[in-house]
Design a protein around this motif. Structure first.
Motif, PDB file in Angstrom:
ATOM      1  N   ILE A 346      19.647  50.249   5.803  1.00 13.22           N
ATOM      2  CA  ILE A 346      19.243  51.557   5.257  1.00 13.22           C
ATOM      3  C   ILE A 346      20.475  52.341   4.794  1.00 13.22           C
ATOM      4  CG2 ILE A 346      18.196  53.779   5.843  1.00 13.22           C
ATOM      5  CD1 ILE A 346      16.357  52.265   7.781  1.00 13.22           C
ATOM      6  N   CYS A 347      21.540  52.306   5.593  1.00 12.71           N
ATOM      7  CA  CYS A 347      22.771  53.013   5.216  1.00 12.71           C
ATOM      8  C   CYS A 347      23.361  52.447   3.926  1.00 12.71           C
ATOM      9  CB  CYS A 347      23.795  52.918   6.347  1.00 12.71           C
ATOM     10  SG  CYS A 347      23.343  53.791   7.861  1.00 12.71           S
ATOM     11  N   MET A 348      23.335  51.119   3.782  1.00 13.62           N
ATOM     12  CA  MET A 348      23.928  50.501   2.602  1.00 13.62           C
ATOM     13  C   MET A 348      23.090  50.745   1.351  1.00 13.62           C
ATOM     14  SD  MET A 348      25.416  46.927   4.178  1.00 13.62           S
ATOM     15  CE  MET A 348      26.083  46.443   2.595  1.00 13.62           C
ATOM     16  N   GLU A 349      21.814  51.086   1.517  1.00 13.73           N
ATOM     17  CA  GLU A 349      21.012  51.477   0.365  1.00 13.73           C
ATOM     18  C   GLU A 349      21.429  52.854  -0.154  1.00 13.73           C
ATOM     19  OE1 GLU A 349      17.043  51.333   1.737  1.00 13.73           O
ATOM     20  OE2 GLU A 349      16.884  49.140   1.692  1.00 13.73           O
ATOM     21  N   LYS A 350      21.993  53.676   0.708  1.00 16.96           N
ATOM     22  CA  LYS A 350      22.411  55.016   0.327  1.00 16.96           C
ATOM     23  C   LYS A 350      23.900  55.075  -0.011  1.00 16.96           C
ATOM     24  CE  LYS A 350      18.975  56.950   3.513  1.00 16.96           C
ATOM     25  NZ  LYS A 350      18.057  57.523   2.505  1.00 16.96           N
ATOM     26  N   ILE A 351      24.694  54.213   0.619  1.00 17.37           N
ATOM     27  CA  ILE A 351      26.147  54.229   0.447  1.00 17.37           C
ATOM     28  C   ILE A 351      26.611  52.809   0.170  1.00 17.37           C
ATOM     29  CG2 ILE A 351      28.354  54.878   1.497  1.00 17.37           C
ATOM     30  CD1 ILE A 351      26.694  56.559   3.510  1.00 17.37           C
ATOM     31  N   ASP A 352      27.479  52.638  -0.795  1.00 11.21           N
ATOM     32  CA  ASP A 352      27.994  51.309  -1.126  1.00 11.21           C
ATOM     33  C   ASP A 352      29.102  50.939  -0.139  1.00 11.21           C
ATOM     34  OD1 ASP A 352      28.606  48.932  -2.242  1.00 11.21           O
ATOM     35  OD2 ASP A 352      29.579  49.725  -4.037  1.00 11.21           O
ATOM     36  N   MET A 353      28.733  50.157   0.886  1.00 13.27           N
ATOM     37  CA  MET A 353      29.686  49.744   1.917  1.00 13.27           C
ATOM     38  C   MET A 353      29.958  48.242   1.842  1.00 13.27           C
ATOM     39  SD  MET A 353      30.250  52.559   3.709  1.00 13.27           S
ATOM     40  CE  MET A 353      30.827  52.030   5.312  1.00 13.27           C
ATOM     41  N   ARG A 354      29.598  47.592   0.727  1.00 13.67           N
ATOM     42  CA  ARG A 354      29.686  46.136   0.654  1.00 13.67           C
ATOM     43  C   ARG A 354      31.126  45.652   0.815  1.00 13.67           C
ATOM     44  NH1 ARG A 354      27.227  45.637  -3.648  1.00 13.67           N
ATOM     45  NH2 ARG A 354      25.182  45.030  -2.900  1.00 13.67           N
ATOM     46  N   VAL A 355      32.048  46.273   0.085  1.00 12.56           N
ATOM     47  CA  VAL A 355      33.447  45.841   0.132  1.00 12.56           C
ATOM     48  C   VAL A 355      34.022  46.070   1.527  1.00 12.56           C
ATOM     49  CG1 VAL A 355      35.756  46.220  -0.798  1.00 12.56           C
ATOM     50  CG2 VAL A 355      33.782  46.259  -2.331  1.00 12.56           C
ATOM     51  N   TYR A 356      33.739  47.245   2.102  1.00  9.20           N
ATOM     52  CA  TYR A 356      34.249  47.537   3.450  1.00  9.20           C
ATOM     53  C   TYR A 356      33.668  46.557   4.468  1.00  9.20           C
ATOM     54  CZ  TYR A 356      35.105  50.120   7.778  1.00  9.20           C
ATOM     55  OH  TYR A 356      35.489  50.472   9.041  1.00  9.20           O
ATOM     56  N   LEU A 357      32.386  46.227   4.340  1.00 11.74           N
ATOM     57  CA  LEU A 357      31.751  45.309   5.279  1.00 11.74           C
ATOM     58  C   LEU A 357      32.375  43.923   5.192  1.00 11.74           C
ATOM     59  CD1 LEU A 357      29.526  44.392   7.234  1.00 11.74           C
ATOM     60  CD2 LEU A 357      28.031  44.090   5.259  1.00 11.74           C
ATOM     61  N   THR A 358      32.546  43.411   3.978  1.00  9.75           N
ATOM     62  CA  THR A 358      33.083  42.056   3.834  1.00  9.75           C
ATOM     63  C   THR A 358      34.515  41.968   4.329  1.00  9.75           C
ATOM     64  OG1 THR A 358      33.661  42.607   1.527  1.00  9.75           O
ATOM     65  CG2 THR A 358      31.583  41.475   1.910  1.00  9.75           C
ATOM     66  N   GLU A 359      35.342  42.937   4.002  1.00  9.10           N
ATOM     67  CA  GLU A 359      36.736  42.897   4.446  1.00  9.10           C
ATOM     68  C   GLU A 359      36.834  43.024   5.962  1.00  9.10           C
ATOM     69  OE1 GLU A 359      38.755  45.944   2.314  1.00  9.10           O
ATOM     70  OE2 GLU A 359      38.793  44.838   0.407  1.00  9.10           O
ATOM     71  N   SER A 360      36.061  43.948   6.537  1.00  4.58           N
ATOM     72  CA  SER A 360      36.109  44.154   7.985  1.00  4.58           C
ATOM     73  C   SER A 360      35.598  42.930   8.726  1.00  4.58           C
ATOM     74  CB  SER A 360      35.273  45.385   8.359  1.00  4.58           C
ATOM     75  OG  SER A 360      35.198  45.533   9.760  1.00  4.58           O
ATOM     76  N   LEU A 361      34.482  42.352   8.267  1.00  7.07           N
ATOM     77  CA  LEU A 361      33.896  41.219   8.965  1.00  7.07           C
ATOM     78  C   LEU A 361      34.746  39.965   8.809  1.00  7.07           C
ATOM     79  CD1 LEU A 361      31.624  40.332  10.723  1.00  7.07           C
ATOM     80  CD2 LEU A 361      30.202  39.959   8.711  1.00  7.07           C
ATOM     81  N   ARG A 362      35.332  39.772   7.645  1.00  2.00           N
ATOM     82  CA  ARG A 362      36.208  38.606   7.447  1.00  2.00           C
ATOM     83  C   ARG A 362      37.409  38.663   8.393  1.00  2.00           C
ATOM     84  NH1 ARG A 362      36.313  36.133   1.612  1.00  2.00           N
ATOM     85  NH2 ARG A 362      38.434  35.627   2.204  1.00  2.00           N
ATOM     86  N   SER A 363      38.021  39.839   8.481  1.00  2.00           N
ATOM     87  CA  SER A 363      39.181  39.968   9.371  1.00  2.00           C
ATOM     88  C   SER A 363      38.771  39.806  10.826  1.00  2.00           C
ATOM     89  CB  SER A 363      39.857  41.326   9.152  1.00  2.00           C
ATOM     90  OG  SER A 363      38.968  42.384   9.456  1.00  2.00           O
TER      91      SER A 363
END
Length: 801
Positions: A346-363
């Motif tokens: 739901i949060c990602m539908e309102k805010i574009d957090m894709r880049v932050y999510l991928t970088e954080s999860l990869r690390s």
């Protein structure tokens, strides 16, 4: 001069601020206005006098009232470490040691400022009454006569002299106010016995409960807010600190209520808290000070209403960052953590957090599982859990591809990855791969997923925008969207053949380890794998299972032959394999004693009599032997490997052997033989009396020196595979092409690897041979270079001369 002195005295009665008096003075009489107006008319323009008063008022604000206000917040009010520059207002507010002192100091400063403001407010109506008919003309030239002229001048002067630490002081004031405001909700959530409650400090004012002064402090805050609002300063002077404090409270609340809790949704509760606590508090700041008898309904400013939208956005962003920072734990807890993933969606539908999510999860994944300290099965478990959790979050497959790419790259570098995947598919374990296999779905790849997409056009979704083209290949997200978990695990290597080869090796080990030939589980796994990978890749496995069934029937027939069973020393149950369909066996040898070998020859003759033109080639090193050892007053019944049985068998004829003699008679290398002898040493049957000399122990008392020895090496025999490794088998397959390579290099002298690869692929396609990649060919050629059969120089290979 006496007339001027008299005039100035009358003017000071009307405007005492011109004489340096900054307190409210009583209203002058009408006769005094008339007298001053008459004198000014004689001397010149009344408008000029209004301009002079206007300049004087501005001077008083800039040089007297404002500096006097800022004098309250000079050195010593804020700690020195905060005076050097404030990078984070919220953290600075939280770090203040004495917020109550700053709270009182801020109130005193505002009270003094408000008193000076009140003395200036009286100037305008008196000046209007003095100007009379020239009022409209004076409004165009005198700032004082404009709407909110004094408020704007006071605000501009305050902001022009604003010290950097003032926002921290304002934050301390509203920090105390927020604590007072939320006292009731805090008490509602806390259950304390009445006797203990009387001894506690008030959560609002930090005084004893009996001496609570929260009501008094709240009244002081309301009066201060009213004065700030009347001076038009509540937005511009306190807005920045108020915003920083609210953001701090939102972060604290999210950490206190949501951290580490994934099994329930939090967004509704957070939205309710934002509305009931934060927005109610802001409304209280702007409206609570109004009189209860005031019939005029003054609405909350529009800025407060719009501020709710910004705070809601910040709350979603902060909550999403909180969830993302714990996403590794969410992956491990899946599916119990589905509510947390739904909140993040739901949060990602309102805010574009894709880049932050991928970088954080990869690390996070690289730090937690992608290192040598984690075994391969745990990495596979994390990989499968990540596929499930991320696909639930984003069904487009984009985030999944970007996050799991490092895991796949790392797993490719591990030698045991394929075997662990196959083990997970055929045995129950933490990876859930066996459950996925039991679903019985056909494996999906890019070629098979295309028609499904168009047939389900009503639910079609486009690929997300803003994705780096180097990360997602063409149509890659469509493939990732349709692929199941097993397909993605197989995609680690991109080859189904490699996994099926490893499965064939693993199944061969299991069949050889089962003396009762119970292959029902293997048949079930094989049928499920055929649904996934197709029958052509598993034809050899079907033949292997058929060999097991046929062997059981042949053994039953031969054991029923009474002529053969006469005078036999021991029973033999054989597993008869079709060599061309089974994996290659490892190159081990074992020479049986003559009397044992005779029994195998008898079995071979019985088989030849039963099968006609077929015979048997025995692999004596593989299998299990039931042995009964009688030594002294001891009897041991054990199941061991043929090598161990032959070793202990030789000790019944000769009680002492050297490692060299025993190696010669058994045809087992000394290093491997010593490892096998340790098994009998650990069981107290054999002792190494001198280096290289082993003696049979006749009595049990002699084994005392071996009782504390570890049995780790004794179990090692059971862990060894009878099959050659997949890499060894691949080497043998590529060895077929060695003659082609020698012929090419003999005719052409030298060739680069890509040209060799192209020509060998041509030969393989015509001869129906095995397929191989250029990397596999490179490893094969480099091994030939190390064996001094080839020379590699200048990027080309040539025969060694």
């Amino acid at each position: 001069m006496s007339d001027f002195d008299s005039l100035w005295a009358d003017v000071l009665k009307l405007f005492p601020v011109l004489g340096g008096v900054h307190t409210v003075s009583p209203e002058p009489l009408e006769e005094e206005y008339i007298k001053v107006r008459r004198h000014l008319s004689v001397l010149g323009s009344v408008g000029t006098f209004a301009a002079i008063v206007d300049l004087e008022i501005q001077s008083v604000i800039r040089n007297v009232i404002v500096p006097k206000f800022w004098k309250h917040f000079q050195s010593g009010v804020v700690p020195s470490e905060l005076q050097n520059g404030i990078q984070d207002q919220a953290l600075s507010i939280e770090a203040l040691p004495d917020k109550s002192r700053l709270f009182n100091q801020f109130i005193d400063a505002i009270n003094e400022l408000y008193e000076g403001y009140q003395s200036l407010v009286l100037v305008k109506p008196r000046l209007i009454q003095l100007i009379g008919s020239d009022k409209l003309k004076a409004q165009n030239s005198v700032k004082l006569m404009q709407k909110d002229g004094i408020k704007n001048c006071l605000r501009d002067s305050l902001l022009s002299q604003l010290p950097p630490t003032f926002s921290v002081v304002v934050g301390a004031f509203y920090w105390v106010h927020f604590k007072l405001f939320t006292k009731a909700s805090h008490l509602a959530l806390t259950t304390v016995d009445s006797d203990v409650f009387d001894e506690l400090l008030c959560v609002g004012c930090n005084f004893d409960v009996e001496q609570c002064c929260c009501q008094k402090l709240t009244e002081m805050v309301n009066k201060t807010n009213m004065k700030l609002f009347q001076m038009n300063l509540i937005d511009r002077l306190t807005g920045s600190a108020l915003t920083a404090l609210i953001k701090l409270k939102i972060k604290e609340h999210i950490n206190d209520t949501c951290l580490g809790i994934f099994d329930r949704s939090h967004l509704k509760q957070l939205e309710t808290w934002l509305s009931d606590v934060i927005m109610s508090w802001l409304t209280n700041i702007f409206t609570e000070w109004k009189s209860k008898d005031d019939n005029q309904d003054v609405e909350v400013p529009a800025s407060v209403q719009s501020f709710k939208v910004k705070l809601t956005y910040f709350m979603y962003e902060t909550f999403a960052q909180n969830v993302i920072s714990q996403f590794f734990s969410i992956i491990i807890d899946y599916p119990d953590s589905i509510p947390a993933i739904d909140d993040l969606k739901i949060c990602m539908e309102k805010i574009d957090m894709r880049v932050y999510l991928t970088e954080s999860l990869r690390s996070s994944l690289e730090a937690r599982i992608l290192h040598p300290g984690v075994n391969t099965m745990d990495i596979l478990t994390g990989y499968v859990a990540a596929i499930k959790a991320i696909r639930h979050l984003d069904n487009t497959g984009v985030i999944l591809e970007m996050v799991t790419a490092p895991i796949k790259d790392y797993l490719r570098k591990r030698n045991d990855t394929v075997r662990r995947v196959v083990t997970g598919l055929t045995e129950e374990g933490p990876t859930d791969l066996s459950e996925e296999l039991a679903k019985g779905e056909a494996i999906k790849d890019g070629k098979e997923s295309g028609p499904d997409e168009f047939s389900n056009w009503e639910n079609w979704e486009p690929d997300p925008f803003g994705i780096d083209a180097t990360v997602m290949q063409y149509n890659s997200s469509r493939i990732m969207r349709s692929a199941d978990i097993i397909s993605m695990v197989v995609d680690i290597y991109g080859s189904k053949e490699l996994f099926m080869t490893e499965y064939r090796n693993l199944m061969a080990d299991r069949l050889l380890a089962q003396l009762d030939f119970n292959s029902e589980k293997e048949i079930r796994n094989l049928e499920l794998l055929k649904i996934r990978f197709g029958e052509s890749l598993l034809h050899s496995c079907e033949v292997m299972l058929k060999d097991v069934t046929d062997s059981k029937r042949i053994n039953t027939h031969i054991h029923g032959d009474t002529n053969r069973t006469e005078n036999q020393i021991f029973d033999i149950s054989s597993l008869i394999v079709s060599a061309q369909f089974w994996p290659s066996f490892n190159k081990e040898s074992l020479q049986l004693p003559e009397e044992l070998e005779d029994e195998f020859k008898k079995y071979t003759k019985a088989y030849e009599a039963y099968k006609g033109n077929r015979t048997l080639n025995w692999r004596t090193v593989t299998g299990r032997v039931n042995v009964s050892i009688e030594i002294g007053d001891r009897t041991l019944d054990m199941v061991v490997s043929p090598t161990l049985a032959v070793i202990i068998y030789h000790f019944q004829n000769k009680s002492e052997w050297s490692i060299e003699d025993l190696s010669t008679i058994t045809k087992v290398p000394p290093s491997a033989l010593r490892r096998r002898l340790s098994f009998w040493q650990n069981h107290g049957l054999i002792s190494e009396t001198t280096p290289g000399m082993f003696t049979l122990l006749e009595t049990e008392s002699e084994k005392s020196q071996f009782e504390e020895m570890s049995l780790a090496e004794a179990d090692e025999e059971d862990l060894e595979s009878a099959m050659a490794s997949a890499s060894d088998q691949r080497e043998e397959e590529l060895q077929v092409f060695w003659s082609y390579i020698v012929g090419m290099l003999t005719n052409l002298d030298s060739m680069p690897i890509d040209r060799i690869h192209q020509m060998l692929k041509l030969f393989a396609s015509h001869s129906g041979g095995v397929e191989f990649t250029q990397d596999e060919l490179k490893h094969f050629l480099q091994r030939k270079v190390r064996e001094h059969k080839l020379i590699f120089s200048g990027g080309v290979y040539q025969l060694a001369k």
